[in-house]
Design a protein around this motif. Structure first.
Motif, PDB file in Angstrom:
ATOM      1  N   LEU A 134      57.727  -7.156 -77.448  1.00 31.99           N
ATOM      2  CA  LEU A 134      56.348  -6.438 -77.610  1.00 31.99           C
ATOM      3  C   LEU A 134      56.954  -5.188 -77.036  1.00 31.99           C
ATOM      4  O   LEU A 134      57.055  -5.126 -76.350  1.00 31.99           O
ATOM      5  N   VAL A 135      56.143  -4.275 -78.572  1.00 28.67           N
ATOM      6  CA  VAL A 135      56.811  -3.064 -77.932  1.00 28.67           C
ATOM      7  C   VAL A 135      55.472  -1.910 -78.475  1.00 28.67           C
ATOM      8  O   VAL A 135      55.066  -0.895 -78.034  1.00 28.67           O
ATOM      9  N   MET A 136      54.298  -2.501 -78.305  1.00 30.43           N
ATOM     10  CA  MET A 136      53.314  -1.971 -78.489  1.00 30.43           C
ATOM     11  C   MET A 136      51.998  -2.858 -77.997  1.00 30.43           C
ATOM     12  O   MET A 136      52.404  -3.447 -78.768  1.00 30.43           O
ATOM     13  N   HIS A 137      51.194  -1.953 -77.539  1.00 33.86           N
ATOM     14  CA  HIS A 137      49.360  -3.036 -76.907  1.00 33.86           C
ATOM     15  C   HIS A 137      48.179  -2.134 -77.672  1.00 33.86           C
ATOM     16  O   HIS A 137      48.022  -1.023 -76.222  1.00 33.86           O
ATOM     17  N   ASN A 138      47.250  -2.333 -78.152  1.00 30.33           N
ATOM     18  CA  ASN A 138      46.696  -1.589 -78.363  1.00 30.33           C
ATOM     19  C   ASN A 138      45.303  -2.460 -78.141  1.00 30.33           C
ATOM     20  O   ASN A 138      45.672  -3.404 -78.550  1.00 30.33           O
ATOM     21  N   LYS A 139      43.778  -1.407 -77.756  1.00 33.74           N
ATOM     22  CA  LYS A 139      43.331  -2.057 -76.998  1.00 33.74           C
ATOM     23  C   LYS A 139      41.121  -1.637 -78.420  1.00 33.74           C
ATOM     24  O   LYS A 139      41.625  -0.669 -78.797  1.00 33.74           O
ATOM     25  N   ALA A 140      41.086  -2.490 -78.456  1.00 30.43           N
ATOM     26  CA  ALA A 140      39.098  -1.979 -79.298  1.00 30.43           C
ATOM     27  C   ALA A 140      38.526  -2.543 -79.308  1.00 30.43           C
ATOM     28  O   ALA A 140      38.079  -3.917 -77.993  1.00 30.43           O
ATOM     29  N   ASP A 141      36.883  -2.036 -79.644  1.00 32.46           N
ATOM     30  CA  ASP A 141      35.627  -2.653 -78.747  1.00 32.46           C
ATOM     31  C   ASP A 141      35.002  -2.249 -80.247  1.00 32.46           C
ATOM     32  O   ASP A 141      34.951  -1.404 -80.463  1.00 32.46           O
ATOM     33  N   TYR A 142      33.885  -2.742 -79.808  1.00 27.79           N
ATOM     34  CA  TYR A 142      32.915  -3.054 -81.217  1.00 27.79           C
ATOM     35  C   TYR A 142      31.129  -3.267 -80.793  1.00 27.79           C
ATOM     36  O   TYR A 142      31.188  -3.709 -79.901  1.00 27.79           O
ATOM     37  N   ALA A 143      30.761  -2.050 -81.367  1.00 26.42           N
ATOM     38  CA  ALA A 143      29.222  -2.751 -81.859  1.00 26.42           C
ATOM     39  C   ALA A 143      29.078  -2.740 -82.880  1.00 26.42           C
ATOM     40  O   ALA A 143      29.263  -1.596 -83.936  1.00 26.42           O
ATOM     41  N   TYR A 144      28.024  -2.920 -83.140  1.00 25.24           N
ATOM     42  CA  TYR A 144      26.964  -3.973 -84.398  1.00 25.24           C
ATOM     43  C   TYR A 144      25.774  -3.243 -84.687  1.00 25.24           C
ATOM     44  O   TYR A 144      24.631  -3.797 -83.959  1.00 25.24           O
ATOM     45  N   LYS A 145      25.715  -1.564 -84.853  1.00 30.45           N
ATOM     46  CA  LYS A 145      23.878  -1.008 -84.366  1.00 30.45           C
ATOM     47  C   LYS A 145      23.474  -0.719 -86.208  1.00 30.45           C
ATOM     48  O   LYS A 145      24.335  -0.383 -87.025  1.00 30.45           O
ATOM     49  N   TYR A 146      22.604  -0.649 -86.326  1.00 29.21           N
ATOM     50  CA  TYR A 146      21.421  -0.036 -87.203  1.00 29.21           C
ATOM     51  C   TYR A 146      21.714   0.862 -88.386  1.00 29.21           C
ATOM     52  O   TYR A 146      21.551   0.900 -89.146  1.00 29.21           O
ATOM     53  N   ASN A 147      21.866   1.742 -86.914  1.00 32.07           N
ATOM     54  CA  ASN A 147      21.844   2.819 -87.625  1.00 32.07           C
ATOM     55  C   ASN A 147      23.268   3.932 -88.007  1.00 32.07           C
ATOM     56  O   ASN A 147      23.456   4.730 -87.877  1.00 32.07           O
ATOM     57  N   ALA A 148      24.466   2.808 -87.677  1.00 32.13           N
ATOM     58  CA  ALA A 148      25.700   2.679 -88.410  1.00 32.13           C
ATOM     59  C   ALA A 148      25.932   2.908 -89.769  1.00 32.13           C
ATOM     60  O   ALA A 148      25.662   2.216 -90.482  1.00 32.13           O
ATOM     61  N   SER A 149      27.276   3.611 -90.000  1.00 36.29           N
ATOM     62  CA  SER A 149      27.278   3.593 -91.696  1.00 36.29           C
ATOM     63  C   SER A 149      27.764   2.811 -91.904  1.00 36.29           C
ATOM     64  O   SER A 149      29.017   2.061 -91.234  1.00 36.29           O
ATOM     65  N   MET A 150      27.909   2.477 -93.077  1.00 37.03           N
ATOM     66  CA  MET A 150      28.708   1.720 -93.745  1.00 37.03           C
ATOM     67  C   MET A 150      29.295   1.498 -95.557  1.00 37.03           C
ATOM     68  O   MET A 150      27.924   1.658 -95.738  1.00 37.03           O
ATOM     69  N   LEU A 177      46.689  15.171 -77.255  1.00 33.97           N
ATOM     70  CA  LEU A 177      46.238  15.561 -76.007  1.00 33.97           C
ATOM     71  C   LEU A 177      45.288  15.489 -74.493  1.00 33.97           C
ATOM     72  O   LEU A 177      44.104  15.536 -74.785  1.00 33.97           O
ATOM     73  N   SER A 178      45.907  14.829 -73.835  1.00 32.94           N
ATOM     74  CA  SER A 178      45.248  13.600 -73.268  1.00 32.94           C
ATOM     75  C   SER A 178      45.961  13.988 -72.016  1.00 32.94           C
ATOM     76  O   SER A 178      46.679  13.158 -72.118  1.00 32.94           O
ATOM     77  N   SER A 179      44.630  13.447 -70.382  1.00 29.44           N
ATOM     78  CA  SER A 179      45.746  13.192 -69.473  1.00 29.44           C
ATOM     79  C   SER A 179      45.234  12.012 -69.303  1.00 29.44           C
ATOM     80  O   SER A 179      46.373  11.434 -68.088  1.00 29.44           O
ATOM     81  N   ASP A 180      44.696  11.406 -70.107  1.00 29.89           N
ATOM     82  CA  ASP A 180      44.908   9.733 -69.806  1.00 29.89           C
ATOM     83  C   ASP A 180      46.275   8.975 -70.891  1.00 29.89           C
ATOM     84  O   ASP A 180      46.255   9.329 -71.612  1.00 29.89           O
ATOM     85  N   PRO A 181      47.333   8.633 -69.801  1.00 29.07           N
ATOM     86  CA  PRO A 181      48.904   7.997 -70.209  1.00 29.07           C
ATOM     87  C   PRO A 181      48.134   7.559 -70.934  1.00 29.07           C
ATOM     88  O   PRO A 181      48.802   6.836 -72.404  1.00 29.07           O
ATOM     89  N   ASN A 182      47.362   6.315 -71.566  1.00 28.03           N
ATOM     90  CA  ASN A 182      46.946   5.027 -72.812  1.00 28.03           C
ATOM     91  C   ASN A 182      46.144   6.156 -73.783  1.00 28.03           C
ATOM     92  O   ASN A 182      45.433   4.972 -74.459  1.00 28.03           O
ATOM     93  N   ALA A 183      45.605   7.164 -73.453  1.00 30.94           N
ATOM     94  CA  ALA A 183      45.602   7.929 -74.662  1.00 30.94           C
ATOM     95  C   ALA A 183      45.458   7.353 -76.560  1.00 30.94           C
ATOM     96  O   ALA A 183      46.795   7.170 -76.004  1.00 30.94           O
ATOM     97  N   GLY A 184      45.153   7.447 -77.583  1.00 32.71           N
ATOM     98  CA  GLY A 184      45.946   6.483 -78.414  1.00 32.71           C
ATOM     99  C   GLY A 184      46.262   5.205 -78.525  1.00 32.71           C
ATOM    100  O   GLY A 184      46.116   4.578 -80.382  1.00 32.71           O
ATOM    101  N   ARG A 185      45.618   4.552 -77.734  1.00 36.54           N
ATOM    102  CA  ARG A 185      46.019   3.047 -77.159  1.00 36.54           C
ATOM    103  C   ARG A 185      44.780   2.125 -77.922  1.00 36.54           C
ATOM    104  O   ARG A 185      44.543   1.349 -77.784  1.00 36.54           O
ATOM    105  N   TYR A 186      43.563   2.496 -77.253  1.00 40.93           N
ATOM    106  CA  TYR A 186      42.754   1.929 -77.661  1.00 40.93           C
ATOM    107  C   TYR A 186      41.498   2.815 -78.347  1.00 40.93           C
ATOM    108  O   TYR A 186      40.909   4.381 -78.503  1.00 40.93           O
ATOM    109  N   VAL A 187      40.451   1.926 -79.872  1.00 36.70           N
ATOM    110  CA  VAL A 187      39.819   2.289 -80.626  1.00 36.70           C
ATOM    111  C   VAL A 187      38.138   1.803 -80.341  1.00 36.70           C
ATOM    112  O   VAL A 187      37.599   0.933 -79.912  1.00 36.70           O
ATOM    113  N   ARG A 188      37.005   3.019 -80.527  1.00 35.97           N
ATOM    114  CA  ARG A 188      36.144   2.152 -80.519  1.00 35.97           C
ATOM    115  C   ARG A 188      35.668   1.960 -81.500  1.00 35.97           C
ATOM    116  O   ARG A 188      35.294   3.264 -82.251  1.00 35.97           O
ATOM    117  N   TYR A 189      34.755   0.820 -82.026  1.00 37.62           N
ATOM    118  CA  TYR A 189      34.287   1.082 -83.613  1.00 37.62           C
ATOM    119  C   TYR A 189      32.415   0.762 -83.465  1.00 37.62           C
ATOM    120  O   TYR A 189      31.971  -0.433 -82.529  1.00 37.62           O
TER     121      TYR A 189
END
Length: 213
Positions: A197-213, A90-102
């Motif tokens: 090509l039938v799907m194309h997803n994108k992501a970006d990444y941050a490496y932070k000291y306060n992030a959990s692993m 449920l989003s007005s962005d047609p590409n919602a779900g194709r992008y993830v931020r880690y």
């Protein structure tokens, strides 16, 4: 004029030309009716936009669960699942779900090998030669590339597989640069059926000291 200055000017022009060629090539791909595996293998930088519309997913491939674990310790580093019963975003962005931020702690960059488990469903059409090519970049320089085959999938099926990523050894200087520049580490994930090509997803990444692993 010094040799150093001449060399620096040449390298700057060469980098600019390479960047312009990358943008022009990407624009050309977006104009194609169908993008093929060989087209993607020629890319030399992160894409600025998606190279296929959502409607290209005629097989109704839907990723429902995703988990990352450290292969040495088996510790789960990341896990997410689509809410049960959810069929659309449920989003007005047609590409919602194709992008993830880690966000991961810097220690993630020192891991040797990770396992990525995905669960996905498909529609009424069988899938032959389901393949993923994933490329990771930092400041538009490629740092790792992966190529995985999902194989054959029967119609209306729920499928689970784990792909093993052998991670590159990064220098302390590069790790520090990646930590100091959150979200400049990016990836393109391209999914193909029989080379198209039938799907194309994108992501970006941050490496932070306060992030959990």
């Amino acid at each position: 004029m010094s040799t150093e200055k001449k060399r620096g000017g040449f390298l700057a022009r060469k980098a600019k030309k390479s960047e312009e060629l990358g943008v022009d090539y990407e624009s050309k791909l977006r104009g194609k009716e169908c993008v093929m595996v060989e087209d993607i293998l020629k890319l030399n930088r992160i894409t600025t936009d998606y190279l296929c519309p959502i409607s290209a997913n005629v097989h109704k491939i839907d990723f429902t669960k995703f988990k990352i674990r450290d292969m040495d310790s088996s510790v789960v580093l990341f896990e997410i699942a689509k809410p049960q019963g959810s069929t659309e975003i449920l989003s007005s962005d047609p590409n919602a779900g194709r992008y993830v931020r880690y966000e991961f702690p810097p220690e993630f960059l020192k891991l040797r090998q990770i396992g990525a488990t995905v669960e996905f469903t498909i529609g009424e059409k069988p899938i032959n030669n389901f393949r993923m090519i994933e490329r990771h970049y930092f400041k538009d320089q490629i740092i790792k590339s992966f190529d995985f085959d999902f194989g054959f999938c029967i119609p209306n099926s729920i499928n689970t597989c784990e792909h093993i990523y052998d991670l590159p050894s990064l220098s302390p200087e590069l790790i520090n640069d990646m930590v100091q520049n959150p979200f400049l580490t990016k990836s393109d994930s391209f999914y193909f059926v029989e080379g198209r090509l039938v799907m194309h997803n994108k992501a970006d990444y941050a490496y932070k000291y306060n992030a959990s692993m």
